[in-house]
Design an enzyme around this catalytic site. Structure first.
Site, PDB file in Angstrom:
ATOM      1  N   HIS A 100       0.809  -1.219   0.000  1.00 26.73           N
ATOM      2  CA  HIS A 100       0.000   0.000   0.000  1.00 26.73           C
ATOM      3  C   HIS A 100       0.845   1.274   0.000  1.00 26.73           C
ATOM      4  O   HIS A 100       0.361   2.330  -0.348  1.00 26.73           O
ATOM      5  CB  HIS A 100      -1.031  -0.010   1.145  1.00 26.73           C
ATOM      6  N   HIS A 108       7.644  -2.441   2.111  1.00 29.20           N
ATOM      7  CA  HIS A 108       7.518  -0.983   2.030  1.00 29.20           C
ATOM      8  C   HIS A 108       8.867  -0.257   1.885  1.00 29.20           C
ATOM      9  O   HIS A 108       9.036   0.582   1.001  1.00 29.20           O
ATOM     10  CB  HIS A 108       6.819  -0.422   3.275  1.00 29.20           C
TER      11      HIS A 108
HETATM   12  C1  BG6 Z   1       1.458  -2.422   7.318  1.00 26.67           C
HETATM   13  C2  BG6 Z   1       2.137  -3.155   8.431  1.00 26.67           C
HETATM   14  O1  BG6 Z   1       1.786  -2.988   6.082  1.00 26.67           O
HETATM   15  O2  BG6 Z   1       1.859  -1.059   7.331  1.00 26.67           O
HETATM   16  C3  BG6 Z   1       1.854  -2.490   9.775  1.00 26.67           C
HETATM   17  O3  BG6 Z   1       1.696  -4.502   8.456  1.00 26.67           O
HETATM   18  C4  BG6 Z   1       2.175  -1.016   9.723  1.00 26.67           C
HETATM   19  O4  BG6 Z   1       2.589  -3.131  10.805  1.00 26.67           O
HETATM   20  C5  BG6 Z   1       1.528  -0.365   8.525  1.00 26.67           C
HETATM   21  O5  BG6 Z   1       1.695  -0.426  10.921  1.00 26.67           O
HETATM   22  C6  BG6 Z   1       1.988   1.072   8.350  1.00 26.67           C
HETATM   23  O6  BG6 Z   1       1.242   1.675   7.341  1.00 26.67           O
HETATM   24  P1  BG6 Z   1       0.964   3.231   7.337  1.00 26.67           P
HETATM   25  O7  BG6 Z   1       0.192   3.452   6.081  1.00 26.67           O
HETATM   26  O8  BG6 Z   1       0.193   3.549   8.576  1.00 26.67           O
HETATM   27  O9  BG6 Z   1       2.310   3.892   7.332  1.00 26.67           O
END
Ligand code: BG6
Length: 492
Positions: free
Chosen positions: A175, A237
């Protein structure tokens, strides 16, 4: 951009991701008029829920996760009418009649199967989808990260899913790629002529990529304790961010050109194995402390509380630092320091491009230090870009130097609501555009690099180093970068 009528089936329909992200995102797309009439949203779970019960549960989720202003009655009427719950154990081959029935008359629509489940279930669910006869030519499957827990399991899952769907139908979601500011990175790099000539080891000293969170793991430990920060955040990520910073300009902005360039970066990462693991990586686990002025328990305390007493001692890392190196002409000698963790002092995701100092200072000693330029790309919160420049201290008192920021805050400049990453990505799946999704070879290349680090940690008898919640991780994380004569820029 309008999309054609579609049906989406969410496996793990009562899970955290569905309630917190997927359904709120679909609701907001409906709010903006992007979901065509007749489109259906089916939540699948093993729970004995009627569709009305399910709708009520989604409503509670929306109230918790959306601004009240966005939750208008008109959209809710329309949205709730699209929803149904399907009770099904998707790992079993039998019991699919209800879903087949619900999807009837939609063979020519885009059909999205969103697998918001543990990766072990991806293969079995796909097989059962095929047996149930619901995989149409316009069907697509979305796989949540992480895909597997190492290279071998990722390959197995990709093989299993690949026997049912072809690569163009498989959307491996990360994402972070749907975040506005992450896409903005491409605009910054490739729609400005200013940066590209400087974007090399000749001008850049090093790069820091930090994804810091204040939240702990509470409530998700069942998943997290088997995963840890390296699998949960770095393998996907952080490496994707690294790829977008480091990749060569793609020939065009299409799915394969962009993904080919990202893949080359992953393939150029210098392996970190054996003796290097202890030198180039640090893992940590939070102990109790305070975040935002609130006392919070340690990671092991949370596990114990969930186990109603004593859980076995966990070696799962909630913090990682890695010194990564991209071995190619552009980046030779430029370290990429990656850092992520839970229960850190602030929520902040940033990419910092630290330029080299000027080769020679013409200013007198008393004029103050010439601080090297720094470009800070803030992904969240307070999205924006800051370029730290040196200026003259204003006033008549001689030529004294002072660093000053050239600051672009997207919220102040554009004054629009930023869509959630899932809003954008879900609509890309419906449209069949995989540019912002990970291709099989990317996922496998990322695992190939991460796996020796995991093995190194396992072989070494060291546990993750303790850090107090509300601090920037164990002192070894600071020592790692200071050994190279550099520092973390936490308040860049
Ligand atoms: C997710 C992880 O993919 O991303 C989580 O599994 C994490 O552990 C999250 O908290 C963070 O996403 P964002 O969009 O809040 O930075």
């Amino acid at each position: 951009i309008p999309v054609d009528i579609f049906d989406i089936v969410v496996f793990g329909g009562t899970g955290d991701l569905a309630l917190r992200k997927l359904m709120p995102s679909l609701f907001l797309r409906d709010h903006d008029g992007q979901i065509p009439d007749g489109s259906r949203i089916l939540g699948v779970s093993r729970s004995d829920l009627s569709s009305a019960d399910y709708v009520a549960r989604l409503r509670a989720g929306l109230e918790q996760h959306l601004d009240q202003d966005d939750l208008d009655d008109g959209t809710w009427q329309r949205f709730s009418a699209r929803i149904a719950h399907v009770r099904l154990d998707a790992t079993k081959a039998e019991g699919w009649d209800g879903l087949v029935q619900d999807l009837k008359d939609g063979e020519d629509r885009s059909r999205v199967f969103y697998l918001a489940t543990s990766p072990d279930l991806f293969g079995p669910i796909c097989r059962n989808l095929k047996t149930a006869g619901v995989v149409t030519p316009k069907a697509r499957v979305v796989l949540e990260k992480p895909i597997g827990r190492d290279l071998e399991s990722a390959c197995r899952i990709n093989d299993e899913v690949g026997t049912v769907f072809n690569e163009d139908q498989i959307f491996r979601i990360d994402h972070y790629l749907g975040k506005e500011t992450v896409q903005n990175l491409m605009a910054l790099r490739f729609a400005n002529s200013l940066f590209e000539p400087l974007w090399t080891s000749a001008s850049i000293d090093h790069i820091q990529i930090t994804v810091a969170e204040t939240i702990g793991v509470g409530g998700r430990s069942g998943y997290y304790d088997r995963s840890g920060a390296l699998r949960d955040m770095v393998q996907n990520h952080l490496l994707q961010l690294l790829c977008l910073v480091a990749m060569e300009p793609p020939v065009r902005l299409d799915k394969d050109s962009v993904r080919d360039e990202k893949l080359k970066v992953l393939q150029a990462l210098r392996p970190i194995a054996d003796g290097d693991v202890g030198v180039k990586t640090v893992s940590g686990q939070y102990r109790s402390g305070a975040v935002d002025g609130q006392a919070v328990p340690g990671y092991q305390d949370e596990l114990n509380a969930e186990a109603d007493g004593d859980a076995p001692e966990s070696n799962t890392e909630t913090f990682v630092v890695i010194k990564a190196e991209v071995e190619n002409w552009r980046w030779a000698g430029v370290p990429f320091y990656l850092r992520t963790g839970k229960r850190l002092p602030k929520r902040s995701s940033e990419i910092i491009i630290q330029f080299r100092p000027v080769p020679h200072s013409i200013f007198e000693q008393g004029a103050g230090e010439v601080v090297a330029n720094r470009l800070v790309i803030r992904l969240q919160p307070d999205e924006g870009v800051t370029l730290n420049l040196m200026t003259k201290d204003p006033g008549p008192g001689g030529l004294r130097l002072r660093p000053a920021p050239l600051n672009l805050s997207f919220a102040e400049t554009f004054k629009v609501r930023y869509p959630d990453a899932y809003e954008r990505l879900l609509m890309d799946v419906v449209r069949g555009n995989p540019t912002l999704f990970m291709r099989r070879d990317e996922v496998e290349a990322a695992w190939s690099w991460v796996e020796p680090i995991l093995e190194g940690w396992q072989r070494g008898s060291e546990r993750p180093k303790a850090y107090t919640a509300g601090t920037w991780g164990p002192s070894a994380a600071i020592a790692l970068i200071e050994r190279d004569g550099r520092t973390w820029h936490d308040d860049a």
